[in-house]
Motif scaffolding. Structure first.
Motif, PDB file in Angstrom:
ATOM      1  N   ASP A   1       0.838  -1.207   0.000  1.00  0.00           N
ATOM      2  CA  ASP A   1       0.000   0.000   0.000  1.00  0.00           C
ATOM      3  C   ASP A   1       0.871   1.255   0.000  1.00  0.00           C
ATOM      4  O   ASP A   1       0.607   2.219  -0.727  1.00  0.00           O
ATOM      5  CB  ASP A   1      -0.918  -0.009   1.221  1.00  0.00           C
TER       6      ASP A   1
ATOM      7  N   GLN B   1       0.965   4.221  -2.771  1.00  0.00           N
ATOM      8  CA  GLN B   1       0.703   5.632  -2.462  1.00  0.00           C
ATOM      9  C   GLN B   1       1.838   6.529  -2.937  1.00  0.00           C
ATOM     10  O   GLN B   1       1.600   7.628  -3.460  1.00  0.00           O
ATOM     11  CB  GLN B   1       0.487   5.803  -0.956  1.00  0.00           C
TER      12      GLN B   1
ATOM     13  N   LEU C   1       1.730   6.932  -6.588  1.00  0.00           N
ATOM     14  CA  LEU C   1       0.664   7.881  -6.934  1.00  0.00           C
ATOM     15  C   LEU C   1       1.155   9.319  -6.801  1.00  0.00           C
ATOM     16  O   LEU C   1       0.820  10.178  -7.625  1.00  0.00           O
ATOM     17  CB  LEU C   1      -0.543   7.663  -6.014  1.00  0.00           C
TER      18      LEU C   1
ATOM     19  N   PHE D   1      -0.727  -2.027  -5.833  1.00  0.00           N
ATOM     20  CA  PHE D   1      -2.052  -2.261  -5.246  1.00  0.00           C
ATOM     21  C   PHE D   1      -2.571  -3.669  -5.586  1.00  0.00           C
ATOM     22  O   PHE D   1      -3.265  -4.291  -4.776  1.00  0.00           O
ATOM     23  CB  PHE D   1      -3.045  -1.208  -5.715  1.00  0.00           C
TER      24      PHE D   1
ATOM     25  N   TYR E   1     -10.757  -2.083   0.132  1.00  0.00           N
ATOM     26  CA  TYR E   1      -9.885  -0.902   0.004  1.00  0.00           C
ATOM     27  C   TYR E   1      -8.976  -1.051  -1.211  1.00  0.00           C
ATOM     28  O   TYR E   1      -8.870  -0.136  -2.040  1.00  0.00           O
ATOM     29  CB  TYR E   1      -9.039  -0.740   1.263  1.00  0.00           C
ATOM     30  N   PHE E   2      -8.309  -2.199  -1.345  1.00  0.00           N
ATOM     31  CA  PHE E   2      -7.377  -2.377  -2.461  1.00  0.00           C
ATOM     32  C   PHE E   2      -8.122  -2.432  -3.797  1.00  0.00           C
ATOM     33  O   PHE E   2      -7.628  -1.918  -4.820  1.00  0.00           O
ATOM     34  CB  PHE E   2      -6.527  -3.634  -2.247  1.00  0.00           C
TER      35      PHE E   2
ATOM     36  N   GLU F   1     -10.791  -0.812  -4.510  1.00  0.00           N
ATOM     37  CA  GLU F   1     -11.136   0.582  -4.813  1.00  0.00           C
ATOM     38  C   GLU F   1      -9.923   1.337  -5.351  1.00  0.00           C
ATOM     39  O   GLU F   1     -10.034   2.113  -6.310  1.00  0.00           O
ATOM     40  CB  GLU F   1     -11.654   1.258  -3.531  1.00  0.00           C
ATOM     41  N   GLN F   2      -8.743   1.106  -4.741  1.00  0.00           N
ATOM     42  CA  GLN F   2      -7.532   1.774  -5.216  1.00  0.00           C
ATOM     43  C   GLN F   2      -7.194   1.341  -6.644  1.00  0.00           C
ATOM     44  O   GLN F   2      -6.810   2.167  -7.493  1.00  0.00           O
ATOM     45  CB  GLN F   2      -6.347   1.451  -4.289  1.00  0.00           C
TER      46      GLN F   2
ATOM     47  N   LYS G   1      -9.497   3.120  -9.090  1.00  0.00           N
ATOM     48  CA  LYS G   1      -9.150   4.542  -9.266  1.00  0.00           C
ATOM     49  C   LYS G   1      -7.911   4.700 -10.139  1.00  0.00           C
ATOM     50  O   LYS G   1      -7.864   5.535 -11.038  1.00  0.00           O
ATOM     51  CB  LYS G   1      -8.903   5.196  -7.899  1.00  0.00           C
ATOM     52  N   VAL G   2      -6.884   3.892  -9.852  1.00  0.00           N
ATOM     53  CA  VAL G   2      -5.618   4.009 -10.596  1.00  0.00           C
ATOM     54  C   VAL G   2      -5.805   3.573 -12.040  1.00  0.00           C
ATOM     55  O   VAL G   2      -5.251   4.187 -12.973  1.00  0.00           O
ATOM     56  CB  VAL G   2      -4.510   3.167  -9.924  1.00  0.00           C
TER      57      VAL G   2
END
Length: 409
Positions: free
Chosen positions: A360, A364, A367, A379, A395-396, A398-399, A402-403
């Motif tokens: 994670d 980040q 990013l 991720f 959570y992962f 969702e990341q 987004k990415v």
């Protein structure tokens, strides 16, 4: 006319009653209640266990022996009552025992006071604790007036004060013991007394006084070449300065410890110590940013030593500190390199939660520098671990979503 007279008489009578009640109110003063009832340890009522008044005629040796046996029995009776839930009856019995213990001498009385005082404190019986403390103070005052050098009695007083949680009184007594043993040039008892004083200060979180006491002990150990106790006192001082939030003093002590560990080739303890020193320097760097390099150096040493010793959990802690420092200085590339090593150390430590968090962290940071493919890769690896743990899968996911939207197709 009669009606007017009746009204006048009624008004006069009412005024007289008011004046009379006011006068009574002024003369009647409320009694102030006592904060505490009389101390039961000072009751002078004759006791059936005493064959006569010892003040008029001292008890013989055999009578004292019989009295002590009877008092031991009272102690057992009180303990049985307490066990049965009769706390009031138990302390009534103990108070009787304590009143009579004084005829066996100050030392035995003080020891009994401490024993019962510890129980009273445990049971939150504040009045009983106060009664016992007052009696201890009376014995202490008498000993001081007689300028006694009875170390056994003084040490018993100190211990009894500790049992009723009266640290100030305990320290006063132990300071008197310290003066006496120093006059006798008894180094062993001096060290023992200083250790006790240090323990009292520490138990009540009085870190400045505890530090001063252990500094004295450290000087004595260093002067005598006592390397074993020197190490113990340095470790205790490091703890005290850490609790007192005095990073500079902690650094000074811990650097001495590090030198000793290296001389003794005791590398096992070095990683944790270097981590603590790095943390101290980080605290100091808030006022002096130049010390940030010292923090980095110590974290680096903690990591390399831990890795060599296969202390992978400790190595991971040091790497996390290094990564945080790199990020705070905007050195993202260095932070990413350290993070790749962090992944390895977490794998070697079999710390899967730590491994998931490392991925994670890498994601980040990628990013931040808009390297979306690398962020996505991190991720995705994080999701694989999360799925094994059945934790933070959403959570992962969702990341990743987004990415993915940031990567050109």
């Amino acid at each position: 006319m009669l009606r007017r007279l009746s009204v006048t008489i009624t008004a006069t009578a009412t005024f007289w009653l008011l004046c009379n009640s006011l006068t009574l109110a002024e003369t009647k003063k409320p009694q102030q209640p006592d904060k505490f009832p009389p101390n039961p340890l000072e009751t002078t009522t004759p006791d059936p266990l005493l064959p006569r008044d010892p003040k008029k005629q001292p008890l013989s040796a055999s009578e004292l022996q019989q009295l002590e046996t009877a008092l031991d029995q009272l102690n057992q009776e009180a303990a049985a009552k307490l066990q049965a839930g009769d706390e009031l009856g138990a302390f009534d019995t103990w108070n009787r025992e304590l009143r009579l213990r004084r005829y066996l001498g100050s030392l035995k009385e003080v020891q009994a006071l401490g024993r019962v005082g510890a129980i009273a404190y445990q049971k939150n019986n504040r009045p009983e604790v106060q009664y016992i403390t007052q009696r201890l103070q009376a014995i202490q005052k008498q000993a001081q007036s007689q300028k006694t050098n009875d170390l056994e009695l003084l040490q018993a007083l100190g211990q009894a004060y500790r049992q009723v949680r009266s640290p100030q009184n305990a320290v006063v007594v132990y300071e008197q013991v310290l003066t006496n043993v120093r006059q006798q040039q008894d180094t062993a008892k001096e060290i023992q007394t200083l250790q006790t004083i240090g323990e009292v200060h520490l138990s009540w979180f009085d870190y400045p006084k505890a530090a001063a006491t252990y500094q004295e002990l450290l000087k004595l150990a260093t002067a005598r070449g006592d390397s074993v106790n020197e190490l113990i006192y340095l470790q205790q001082l490091a703890y005290i300065y850490e609790q007192a939030k005095q990073p500079q003093q902690a650094v000074n002590i811990r650097n001495r410890l590090a030198e000793i560990y290296q001389k003794q080739n005791n590398l096992t303890a070095l990683p944790a110590l270097k981590l603590a020193i790095g943390s101290d320097y980080e605290s100091l760097a808030r006022e002096n940013p130049n010390l940030l390099q010292e923090a980095f150096n110590n974290y680096q040493q903690a990591y390399t030593t831990a890795w060599q010793l296969q202390q992978y959990v400790r190595a991971s802690e040091a790497l996390q500190k290094l990564i945080a420092l790199y990020r705070s200085q905007g050195q993202i590339n260095n932070a990413l390199q350290a993070s790749e090593i962090l992944v390895q150390s977490q794998q070697l430590a079999s710390n899967f939660y730590g491994l998931m968090n490392a991925y994670d962290l890498i994601g980040q940071m990628n990013l931040e520098r808009k390297d979306y493919p690398q962020a996505l890769k991190a991720f995705q690896k994080g999701l694989e671990v999360a799925q094994q743990l059945k934790y933070e899968e959403g959570y992962f996911s969702e990341q990743i979503q987004k990415v993915s939207g940031q990567i050109p197709r």
